[in-house]
Design a protein around this motif. Structure first.
Motif, PDB file in Angstrom:
ATOM      1  N   GLY A  90     -13.922  24.326  28.726  1.00  0.00           N
ATOM      2  CA  GLY A  90     -14.784  25.446  28.344  1.00  0.00           C
ATOM      3  C   GLY A  90     -13.977  26.612  27.792  1.00  0.00           C
ATOM      4  O   GLY A  90     -14.363  27.237  26.800  1.00  0.00           O
ATOM      5  N   ALA A  91     -12.835  26.876  28.417  1.00  0.00           N
ATOM      6  CA  ALA A  91     -11.958  27.950  27.934  1.00  0.00           C
ATOM      7  C   ALA A  91     -11.429  27.624  26.540  1.00  0.00           C
ATOM      8  O   ALA A  91     -11.424  28.478  25.651  1.00  0.00           O
ATOM      9  N   ALA A  92     -11.005  26.380  26.338  1.00  0.00           N
ATOM     10  CA  ALA A  92     -10.468  25.970  25.033  1.00  0.00           C
ATOM     11  C   ALA A  92     -11.540  26.048  23.949  1.00  0.00           C
ATOM     12  O   ALA A  92     -11.287  26.550  22.842  1.00  0.00           O
ATOM     13  N   ILE A  93     -12.741  25.592  24.257  1.00  0.00           N
ATOM     14  CA  ILE A  93     -13.834  25.631  23.279  1.00  0.00           C
ATOM     15  C   ILE A  93     -14.229  27.073  22.971  1.00  0.00           C
ATOM     16  O   ILE A  93     -14.434  27.445  21.821  1.00  0.00           O
ATOM     17  N   SER A  94     -14.305  27.884  24.013  1.00  0.00           N
ATOM     18  CA  SER A  94     -14.629  29.302  23.833  1.00  0.00           C
ATOM     19  C   SER A  94     -13.597  29.975  22.941  1.00  0.00           C
ATOM     20  O   SER A  94     -13.941  30.687  21.993  1.00  0.00           O
ATOM     21  N   TYR A  95     -12.336  29.734  23.234  1.00  0.00           N
ATOM     22  CA  TYR A  95     -11.262  30.367  22.477  1.00  0.00           C
ATOM     23  C   TYR A  95     -11.228  29.837  21.038  1.00  0.00           C
ATOM     24  O   TYR A  95     -11.074  30.609  20.094  1.00  0.00           O
ATOM     25  N   LEU A  96     -11.400  28.530  20.883  1.00  0.00           N
ATOM     26  CA  LEU A  96     -11.372  27.927  19.546  1.00  0.00           C
ATOM     27  C   LEU A  96     -12.499  28.452  18.667  1.00  0.00           C
ATOM     28  O   LEU A  96     -12.277  28.892  17.538  1.00  0.00           O
ATOM     29  N   THR A  97     -13.711  28.430  19.187  1.00  0.00           N
ATOM     30  CA  THR A  97     -14.857  28.819  18.354  1.00  0.00           C
ATOM     31  C   THR A  97     -15.019  30.331  18.265  1.00  0.00           C
ATOM     32  O   THR A  97     -15.168  30.870  17.172  1.00  0.00           O
ATOM     33  N   GLY A  98     -14.962  30.995  19.402  1.00  0.00           N
ATOM     34  CA  GLY A  98     -15.277  32.413  19.430  1.00  0.00           C
ATOM     35  C   GLY A  98     -14.133  33.331  19.079  1.00  0.00           C
ATOM     36  O   GLY A  98     -14.357  34.459  18.642  1.00  0.00           O
ATOM     37  N   THR A  99     -12.903  32.873  19.264  1.00  0.00           N
ATOM     38  CA  THR A  99     -11.756  33.729  18.962  1.00  0.00           C
ATOM     39  C   THR A  99     -11.052  33.268  17.690  1.00  0.00           C
ATOM     40  O   THR A  99     -11.009  33.998  16.703  1.00  0.00           O
ATOM     41  N   VAL A 100     -10.542  32.048  17.689  1.00  0.00           N
ATOM     42  CA  VAL A 100      -9.837  31.546  16.503  1.00  0.00           C
ATOM     43  C   VAL A 100     -10.806  31.361  15.340  1.00  0.00           C
ATOM     44  O   VAL A 100     -10.526  31.783  14.212  1.00  0.00           O
ATOM     45  N   GLY A 101     -11.966  30.762  15.615  1.00  0.00           N
ATOM     46  CA  GLY A 101     -12.944  30.518  14.552  1.00  0.00           C
ATOM     47  C   GLY A 101     -13.474  31.795  13.923  1.00  0.00           C
ATOM     48  O   GLY A 101     -13.522  31.921  12.694  1.00  0.00           O
ATOM     49  N   VAL A 102     -13.869  32.742  14.755  1.00  0.00           N
ATOM     50  CA  VAL A 102     -14.389  34.022  14.240  1.00  0.00           C
ATOM     51  C   VAL A 102     -13.300  34.763  13.468  1.00  0.00           C
ATOM     52  O   VAL A 102     -13.555  35.340  12.411  1.00  0.00           O
ATOM     53  N   THR A 103     -12.081  34.726  13.991  1.00  0.00           N
ATOM     54  CA  THR A 103     -10.974  35.378  13.291  1.00  0.00           C
ATOM     55  C   THR A 103     -10.752  34.738  11.923  1.00  0.00           C
ATOM     56  O   THR A 103     -10.680  35.430  10.902  1.00  0.00           O
ATOM     57  N   GLY A 104     -10.646  33.412  11.897  1.00  0.00           N
ATOM     58  CA  GLY A 104     -10.343  32.704  10.657  1.00  0.00           C
ATOM     59  C   GLY A 104     -11.459  32.737   9.634  1.00  0.00           C
ATOM     60  O   GLY A 104     -11.207  32.817   8.428  1.00  0.00           O
TER      61      GLY A 104
END
Length: 168
Positions: A90-104
């Motif tokens: 859940g942490a990895a998915i949250s970080y991937l989509t909400g942090t890395v994805g939103v940033t990128g």
């Protein structure tokens, strides 16, 4: 993976994710309020400068290392601790989509658009309009990625507590 190496990866994922979430939160409570007080041209010049300066090895280690170690930690927990696995996934998915994805997909294109502007060649009205467009969208996206980074951090900390409780 050996137990002590698994523990180091898990601790590393918590530390790096905490640093990433902390960076975004600190930006939200210090830099954003400060930049709101700047004149339009100064704001845009400042953001151009910051957007260049942030692209450094320390930031990349924290930003991408968090994702890498969260993913690795979740994989290592798959067979040994299902609750820790789900929290880390859940942490990895949250970080991937909400942090890395939103940033990128959000913040970086806005930064690229800002970088392409030659502020000396555009009118005061265009500078004002662009600032409003850029600042409103960038800050909204920044809030989203901050919330998701904090969520990822909290989930990783919970996984660490579960692992610690199980081994005590």
């Amino acid at each position: 993976m050996e137990g002590s190496l698994k523990s180091l990866v898990l601790i590393g994922s918590v530390v790096l994710t905490g640093l990433s979430a902390g960076l975004f939160l600190a930006w939200s409570v210090s830099v954003i309020p400060g930049t709101k007080k700047l004149a339009d041209p100064t704001y845009l010049e400042t953001m151009q400068s910051i957007n260049k300066a942030i692209l450094n090895p320390g930031f990349f280690v924290i930003f991408f290392g968090s994702l890498l170690l969260l993913c690795l930690s979740s994989i290592t927990e798959f067979t040994s601790n299902k609750m820790a696995f789900w929290l880390l996934l859940g942490a990895a998915i949250s970080y991937l989509t909400g942090t890395v994805g939103v940033t990128g997909l959000g913040n970086v294109p806005l930064n690229d658009h800002l970088e392409a502007l030659n502020l000396a060649d555009i009118s005061t009205q265009k500078i004002e309009e662009f600032r409003s467009y850029y600042e409103n969208n960038w800050n909204r996206l920044h809030l989203i990625r901050t919330v998701f980074a904090l969520l990822a951090f909290l989930l990783a900390v919970l996984a660490l507590f579960i692992k610690t409780k199980k081994t005590c």
